[in-house]
Motif scaffolding. Sequence first.
Motif, mmCIF file in Angstrom:
data_model
loop_
_atom_site.group_PDB
_atom_site.id
_atom_site.type_symbol
_atom_site.label_atom_id
_atom_site.label_comp_id
_atom_site.label_asym_id
_atom_site.label_seq_id
_atom_site.Cartn_x
_atom_site.Cartn_y
_atom_site.Cartn_z
ATOM 1 N N PRO A 67 0.811 -1.213 0.000
ATOM 2 C CA PRO A 67 0.000 0.000 0.000
ATOM 3 C C PRO A 67 0.853 1.275 0.000
ATOM 4 O O PRO A 67 0.485 2.265 -0.634
ATOM 5 N N LEU A 70 2.055 1.832 -3.550
ATOM 6 C CA LEU A 70 0.921 2.305 -4.339
ATOM 7 C C LEU A 70 0.705 3.794 -4.100
ATOM 8 O O LEU A 70 0.508 4.558 -5.051
ATOM 9 N N LEU A 90 -3.385 -2.098 -6.140
ATOM 10 C CA LEU A 90 -2.801 -2.977 -5.138
ATOM 11 C C LEU A 90 -3.030 -4.408 -5.612
ATOM 12 O O LEU A 90 -4.149 -4.787 -5.959
#
Length: 194
Positions: A67, A70, A90
Amino acid sequence: MRPAGATGRVFGWLMERMNAAVVAKITALAAPPPGTASLELGFGTGALVAKIARRNLRLVAGVDPSPLMLAMASRRNAPEIAAGRVDLQLGEASALPWPDRHFDTAFALHCWQFWADPEADLGEIARVLRPGGALWLAVRAHGSRPPDWLPNPVSRSGAEVAGLLAVLGKAGFRGARAAATAGSSVIVTACTDG
């Protein structure tokens, strides 16, 4: 690998610097033409995504299991995401959220070593590539004693490139070869049947 927190930010920054030569070399070798679509597996901070998006591609997409990565890559590529030219999600190579034959080119820089089932993951990548689509991978030369913590059974063999070339053939890729080197990395390419 799933970089997280402050340590993950530092790791992402270091990874980007370490991979700069590979990003430059693979972008020059692959040279995706305008109007095509490319996919990156494990995009990290989004450096390669940003570089390829400048080539006026129809779409540059990617998955990363972190995460934090991302978020970092999304910030870097915010204008292209807003324009619909970049799609970052993701995820992992084992389950790609795009339809069959969606991409012309795929990239995986220094992440193949972390795939637990390389043949299945390469099969999933082949599914989303068009016939004749090219896959470009960068792997680090670990020598005969790679780290034990790598989950990939081929990466732990010590014959990284030879093992990768063999697995590419089993996964349906043709013409697999080591195309170049960049620092301590080997750049491998192969194409889907087409």
